[in-house]
Design an enzyme around this catalytic site. Structure first.
Site, PDB file in Angstrom:
ATOM      1  N   ASP A  98       0.845  -1.177   0.000  1.00 15.62           N
ATOM      2  CA  ASP A  98       0.000   0.000   0.000  1.00 15.62           C
ATOM      3  C   ASP A  98       0.898   1.250   0.000  1.00 15.62           C
ATOM      4  OD1 ASP A  98      -3.091   0.757   0.547  1.00 15.62           O
ATOM      5  OD2 ASP A  98      -1.866   2.060   1.809  1.00 15.62           O
ATOM      6  N   TRP A  99       0.640   2.226   0.870  1.00 10.45           N
ATOM      7  CA  TRP A  99       1.481   3.423   0.933  1.00 10.45           C
ATOM      8  C   TRP A  99       2.932   3.097   1.301  1.00 10.45           C
ATOM      9  CZ3 TRP A  99       1.820   8.443  -0.254  1.00 10.45           C
ATOM     10  CH2 TRP A  99       0.676   9.104  -0.698  1.00 10.45           C
ATOM     11  N   TRP A 155     -12.874   4.546  -2.474  1.00  8.00           N
ATOM     12  CA  TRP A 155     -12.202   4.605  -1.172  1.00  8.00           C
ATOM     13  C   TRP A 155     -11.750   6.035  -0.874  1.00  8.00           C
ATOM     14  CZ3 TRP A 155     -10.967   3.826   3.510  1.00  8.00           C
ATOM     15  CH2 TRP A 155      -9.700   4.111   4.029  1.00  8.00           C
ATOM     16  N   ASP A 166      -7.462  -8.478  -4.059  1.00  6.05           N
ATOM     17  CA  ASP A 166      -7.340  -7.054  -3.754  1.00  6.05           C
ATOM     18  C   ASP A 166      -7.823  -6.229  -4.937  1.00  6.05           C
ATOM     19  OD1 ASP A 166      -6.747  -4.562  -2.784  1.00  6.05           O
ATOM     20  OD2 ASP A 166      -4.612  -4.690  -3.213  1.00  6.05           O
ATOM     21  N   HIS A 215      -6.422  -7.079   0.447  1.00  3.05           N
ATOM     22  CA  HIS A 215      -5.504  -5.941   0.375  1.00  3.05           C
ATOM     23  C   HIS A 215      -4.455  -6.013   1.481  1.00  3.05           C
ATOM     24  CE1 HIS A 215      -4.073  -1.994  -0.667  1.00  3.05           C
ATOM     25  NE2 HIS A 215      -4.249  -1.573   0.568  1.00  3.05           N
TER      26      HIS A 215
END
Length: 297
Positions: free
Chosen positions: A117-118, A158, A244, A274
């Site tokens: 993710d980030w 999201w 995901d 995810h």
């Protein structure tokens, strides 16, 4: 900038989380990190994303340590036990990259980056700007957007939810990003760093910092990072979950564009959403350990 600090008692007796806290001073704030395993081993840098914290790596760390690795898992500013700037305006993509560069500069070289993710959006930028510090990369359910392509409907929904929903329950968000329902005590552990909404400025603003248009402030720096990655000869592995909707297909972009991805045993983790560290953490750590073993020396 004004920063909040979550009281330590919020982190007591969390299930499966028996790690000693460590702290680094970055830009006048306190960044928390876990540091497990032999200090003379090259670090495996485990970077979390939105809106999780290093609790996400509690299943992976013991497997990596048992394989002889030093597992280092920091909390991004705004998350976990790290200080949390109080205003949304205090958070920018560039600041997160700069903060993480400050942390990485305190680690030995020969780093294995694991970014989800980030953790990938930030970690890949750091690796591109400090390539000599990194030996290899594992990209897991992440991407490096420039705003030149749509991030997809799932992400845009999201992004809208994060900005408009009157309620933003961190543990519930994590639970919605896994294949199997998490026990209530684990959901509560993800909520622990956020005693009330005043602590959630970083968690709230993060989705809106993802470049979704070509002229976003982060678009050009990310394009520059891609130029480095498109010449990256060091090993890069993708390990994506099969369930995901946010990052589906991004693994193929890394595989096609990064020279170091050629011939690597890219993995799709079955039964993983995810937050694949929650769904299949031990299996994922085994993949990382095997990748390090196969590409060392």
């Amino acid at each position: 900038m004004k920063a909040l600090r979550t009281p330590d008692d919020r982190f007591e007796s969390l299930p499966g989380y028996d790690f000693e806290p460590h702290y680094a001073e970055i830009d006048g704030m306190r960044m928390h990190y876990l540091d497990e395993g032999p200090r003379d081993s090259a670090p495996v840098l485990l970077l979390h994303g939105e809106p999780s914290w290093c609790y996400l790596y509690r299943k992976m760390i013991p497997v990596l340590v048992d394989a002889g690795h030093r597992a280092v898992a920091p909390d991004l500013f705004g998350f976990g036990r790290s200080d949390k700037p109080a205003r949304m305006e205090d958070y920018t993509y560039q600041r997160h990259v700069d903060w993480m560069k400050g942390f990485v500069e305190q680690l030995p070289r020969d780093i294995t980056l694991f970014g989800q993710d980030w953790g990938g959006l930030i970690g890949l930028r750091v690796a591109a700007e400090e390539p000599d510090r990194f030996a290899r990369i594992v990209a897991a359910n992440t991407f490096l957007p420039t705003g030149d392509m749509s991030p997809g409907e799932a992400f845009l929904r999201w992004q809208t939810f994060s900005q408009e929903s009157p309620q933003f329950d961190i543990g519930r968000v994590i639970n919605n990003g896994t294949v199997t329902d998490l026990p209530p005590e684990v959901v509560a552990a993800y909520d622990a760093p956020f005693p009330d909404d005043s602590y959630k400025a970083g968690a709230r603003i993060f989705p809106s910092l993802v470049p979704t248009r070509p002229d976003d402030p982060a678009s050009e720096p990310n394009r520059a990072a891609w130029k480095v990655l498109q010449a990256w000869e060091k090993p890069l592995l993708t390990a994506f979950g099969d369930s995901d909707p946010i990052t589906r297909g991004a693994d193929r972009i890394f595989q096609a564009q990064v020279p170091g991805a050629k011939g690597q045993p890219h993995t799709t983790i079955a039964g993983a959403g995810h937050f694949l560290q929650e769904d299949k953490g031990e299996e994922l750590a085994g993949v990382v350990a095997a990748f390090i073993a196969a590409t060392s020396g």
